[in-house]
Design an enzyme around this catalytic site. Structure first.
Site, PDB file in Angstrom:
ATOM      1  N   ARG A 142       0.820  -1.213   0.000  1.00  0.00           N
ATOM      2  CA  ARG A 142       0.000   0.000   0.000  1.00  0.00           C
ATOM      3  C   ARG A 142       0.849   1.255   0.000  1.00  0.00           C
ATOM      4  O   ARG A 142       0.292   2.361   0.043  1.00  0.00           O
ATOM      5  CB  ARG A 142      -0.853   0.009   1.257  1.00  0.00           C
ATOM      6  CG  ARG A 142      -2.282  -0.433   1.058  1.00  0.00           C
ATOM      7  CD  ARG A 142      -2.870  -0.565   2.436  1.00  0.00           C
ATOM      8  NE  ARG A 142      -4.255  -0.257   2.482  1.00  0.00           N
ATOM      9  CZ  ARG A 142      -5.194  -1.199   2.577  1.00  0.00           C
ATOM     10  NH1 ARG A 142      -4.882  -2.460   2.567  1.00  0.00           N
ATOM     11  NH2 ARG A 142      -6.443  -0.843   2.676  1.00  0.00           N
ATOM     12  N   ARG A 155     -17.763  -3.933   9.902  1.00  0.00           N
ATOM     13  CA  ARG A 155     -16.444  -3.514  10.343  1.00  0.00           C
ATOM     14  C   ARG A 155     -16.494  -2.147  11.020  1.00  0.00           C
ATOM     15  O   ARG A 155     -17.241  -1.265  10.595  1.00  0.00           O
ATOM     16  CB  ARG A 155     -15.483  -3.472   9.148  1.00  0.00           C
ATOM     17  CG  ARG A 155     -14.875  -4.821   8.877  1.00  0.00           C
ATOM     18  CD  ARG A 155     -14.123  -4.909   7.605  1.00  0.00           C
ATOM     19  NE  ARG A 155     -13.277  -3.758   7.286  1.00  0.00           N
ATOM     20  CZ  ARG A 155     -12.525  -3.701   6.188  1.00  0.00           C
ATOM     21  NH1 ARG A 155     -12.508  -4.724   5.344  1.00  0.00           N
ATOM     22  NH2 ARG A 155     -11.795  -2.644   5.942  1.00  0.00           N
TER      23      ARG A 155
HETATM   24  P1  AP5 Z   1      -8.393  -3.709   4.340  1.00  0.00           P
HETATM   25  O1  AP5 Z   1      -9.121  -4.750   5.072  1.00  0.00           O
HETATM   26  O2  AP5 Z   1      -7.403  -4.107   3.309  1.00  0.00           O
HETATM   27  O3  AP5 Z   1      -9.475  -2.709   3.761  1.00  0.00           O
HETATM   28  P2  AP5 Z   1      -9.560  -1.848   2.397  1.00  0.00           P
HETATM   29  O4  AP5 Z   1      -8.375  -1.795   1.513  1.00  0.00           O
HETATM   30  O5  AP5 Z   1     -10.090  -0.546   2.875  1.00  0.00           O
HETATM   31  O6  AP5 Z   1     -10.467  -2.652   1.518  1.00  0.00           O
HETATM   32  P3  AP5 Z   1     -11.815  -3.249   1.934  1.00  0.00           P
HETATM   33  O7  AP5 Z   1     -11.612  -4.556   2.640  1.00  0.00           O
HETATM   34  O8  AP5 Z   1     -12.618  -2.198   2.636  1.00  0.00           O
HETATM   35  O9  AP5 Z   1     -12.517  -3.452   0.514  1.00  0.00           O
HETATM   36  P4  AP5 Z   1     -12.340  -4.520  -0.628  1.00  0.00           P
HETATM   37  O10 AP5 Z   1     -11.673  -3.871  -1.786  1.00  0.00           O
HETATM   38  O11 AP5 Z   1     -11.742  -5.795  -0.122  1.00  0.00           O
HETATM   39  O12 AP5 Z   1     -13.872  -4.718  -0.995  1.00  0.00           O
HETATM   40  P5  AP5 Z   1     -14.869  -5.948  -0.721  1.00  0.00           P
HETATM   41  O13 AP5 Z   1     -14.541  -7.066  -1.641  1.00  0.00           O
HETATM   42  O14 AP5 Z   1     -14.967  -6.250   0.742  1.00  0.00           O
HETATM   43  O15 AP5 Z   1      -7.617  -2.754   5.350  1.00  0.00           O
HETATM   44  C1  AP5 Z   1      -8.238  -2.253   6.518  1.00  0.00           C
HETATM   45  C2  AP5 Z   1      -7.246  -1.390   7.293  1.00  0.00           C
HETATM   46  O16 AP5 Z   1      -6.112  -2.190   7.698  1.00  0.00           O
HETATM   47  C3  AP5 Z   1      -6.616  -0.214   6.531  1.00  0.00           C
HETATM   48  O17 AP5 Z   1      -7.450   0.932   6.556  1.00  0.00           O
HETATM   49  C4  AP5 Z   1      -5.318  -0.016   7.321  1.00  0.00           C
HETATM   50  O18 AP5 Z   1      -5.539   0.638   8.549  1.00  0.00           O
HETATM   51  C5  AP5 Z   1      -4.893  -1.435   7.623  1.00  0.00           C
HETATM   52  N1  AP5 Z   1      -4.052  -2.032   6.565  1.00  0.00           N
HETATM   53  C6  AP5 Z   1      -4.365  -3.110   5.793  1.00  0.00           C
HETATM   54  N2  AP5 Z   1      -3.362  -3.393   4.944  1.00  0.00           N
HETATM   55  C7  AP5 Z   1      -2.399  -2.469   5.168  1.00  0.00           C
HETATM   56  C8  AP5 Z   1      -1.133  -2.213   4.581  1.00  0.00           C
HETATM   57  N3  AP5 Z   1      -0.645  -2.978   3.579  1.00  0.00           N
HETATM   58  N4  AP5 Z   1      -0.406  -1.166   5.048  1.00  0.00           N
HETATM   59  C9  AP5 Z   1      -0.862  -0.389   6.067  1.00  0.00           C
HETATM   60  N5  AP5 Z   1      -2.062  -0.562   6.660  1.00  0.00           N
HETATM   61  C10 AP5 Z   1      -2.837  -1.591   6.216  1.00  0.00           C
HETATM   62  O19 AP5 Z   1     -16.245  -5.300  -1.224  1.00  0.00           O
HETATM   63  C11 AP5 Z   1     -16.848  -4.226  -0.533  1.00  0.00           C
HETATM   64  C12 AP5 Z   1     -18.387  -4.316  -0.671  1.00  0.00           C
HETATM   65  O20 AP5 Z   1     -18.723  -4.123  -2.044  1.00  0.00           O
HETATM   66  C13 AP5 Z   1     -18.975  -5.682  -0.264  1.00  0.00           C
HETATM   67  O21 AP5 Z   1     -20.203  -5.477   0.372  1.00  0.00           O
HETATM   68  C14 AP5 Z   1     -19.165  -6.415  -1.603  1.00  0.00           C
HETATM   69  O22 AP5 Z   1     -20.256  -7.321  -1.562  1.00  0.00           O
HETATM   70  C15 AP5 Z   1     -19.444  -5.261  -2.567  1.00  0.00           C
HETATM   71  N6  AP5 Z   1     -18.912  -5.485  -3.915  1.00  0.00           N
HETATM   72  C16 AP5 Z   1     -17.700  -6.027  -4.254  1.00  0.00           C
HETATM   73  N7  AP5 Z   1     -17.544  -6.054  -5.593  1.00  0.00           N
HETATM   74  C17 AP5 Z   1     -18.694  -5.498  -6.105  1.00  0.00           C
HETATM   75  C18 AP5 Z   1     -19.121  -5.232  -7.453  1.00  0.00           C
HETATM   76  N8  AP5 Z   1     -18.367  -5.533  -8.519  1.00  0.00           N
HETATM   77  N9  AP5 Z   1     -20.347  -4.638  -7.611  1.00  0.00           N
HETATM   78  C19 AP5 Z   1     -21.127  -4.325  -6.535  1.00  0.00           C
HETATM   79  N10 AP5 Z   1     -20.768  -4.567  -5.245  1.00  0.00           N
HETATM   80  C20 AP5 Z   1     -19.553  -5.134  -5.044  1.00  0.00           C
END
Ligand code: AP5
Length: 237
Positions: A97, A170
């Site tokens: 990231r 979350r």
């Molecule tokens: P992390 O858990 O990685 O969260 P994020 O990057 O914010 O990503 P999300 O998990 O929120 O979303 P996603 O892209 O996986 O979407 P999802 O598939 O769930 O990180 C959390 C925290 O940890 C960070 O803020 C930081 O503090 C820390 N952290 C983690 N890694 C780090 C690093 N490398 N360095 C530093 N800090 C770090 O989908 C979301 C929703 O959308 C679901 O409801 C799903 O059903 C829906 N959805 C998915 N695809 C579609 C589609 N095509 N159409 C419609 N709806 C959809």
């Protein structure tokens, strides 16, 4: 166990803003291709839930939506990569990231005789991210991801994957944290798009499409990369 590089398996990054669908697509790839998902978000949430010293250090930072320090996440990845890897390849979900994390990943893979094959960028509009994150619900038992509107938990309240009945939201899926997470993405993570483009590894995918269509586009990217890798091997043989 066979290292991913020694087979036709691919090691890939899923890159994209919060809520882009990285976790959703990673779970598909695990199911369809036997790949291993390494999600730093999941690892950090597990550390929190265990009450470990690392978990206690990161809890407040995560709830706020800021990035955890490079040192902590690089250590987590190093630990996981040093263990056994099945032949299906690795999906880095939410890692790297930052540029230092990207450099550390490259060095780690080199040490292990592996390499990164593709960085898939899921492109999604900011307005859609707000809707996706605010409607997200996750099965507490297996991590399957649902959405209040687009993929509701089935009638009867049982997870389609594991039958679990406990669903969680979350702590960082709120408007304030999302603003901070988006800011962190554009400031610290989006430079990786140029970084992987310059390395010839970036493959953008339209993340605004329906989940199945995104999965199909990702599959096409991986199949093309696998073909290119096989041709490269033939040339060097
Ligand atoms: P992390 O858990 O990685 O969260 P994020 O990057 O914010 O990503 P999300 O998990 O929120 O979303 P996603 O892209 O996986 O979407 P999802 O598939 O769930 O990180 C959390 C925290 O940890 C960070 O803020 C930081 O503090 C820390 N952290 C983690 N890694 C780090 C690093 N490398 N360095 C530093 N800090 C770090 O989908 C979301 C929703 O959308 C679901 O409801 C799903 O059903 C829906 N959805 C998915 N695809 C579609 C589609 N095509 N159409 C419609 N709806 C959809």
């Amino acid at each position: 166990m066979t290292p991913a590089r020694a087979t036709s398996a691919l090691n890939i990054i899923l890159l994209g803003p919060p809520g882009a669908g990285k976790g959703t697509q990673a779970r598909r790839l695990v199911e369809d291709r036997g790949m291993v998902q390494l999600s730093t978000g999941d690892m950090l949430r597990a550390a929190r839930a265990s009450g470990s010293p690392v978990g206690r250090r990161v809890a407040e930072v995560m709830d706020r939506g800021d990035l955890v320090t490079d040192e902590i996440v690089i250590d987590l990845i190093r630990e996981r990569l040093s263990g056994d890897r099945p032949g299906g390849g690795v999906i880095f979900d939410g890692f790297p990231r930052t540029l230092p994390q990207a450099d550390a990943l490259e060095a780690l893979l080199r040490e292990l005789g592996l390499r990164l094959d593709v960085a898939v960028e899921l492109r999604v509009d900011d307005e859609a991210l707000v809707d996706r994150v605010s409607g997200r619900v996750t099965c507490a038992a297996c991590g399957e991801v649902y959405h209040d509107r687009t993929r509701p938990v089935p009638d009867g309240g049982r997870c389609v994957v594991c039958g679990g009945t406990n669903f969680v939201r979350r702590a960082d899926d709120n408007a304030d944290s999302l603003r901070t997470r988006l800011f962190a993405y554009y400031k610290q993570t989006s430079p990786l798009i140029g970084y992987y483009h310059a390395k010839g590894l970036l493959r953008p995918v339209d993340g605004m499409a329906a989940v199945d269509d995104v999965a199909q586009a990702v599959a096409t990217v991986l199949d093309e990369s696998r073909t290119a890798l096989a041709a490269e091997r033939r040339e060097t043989a």
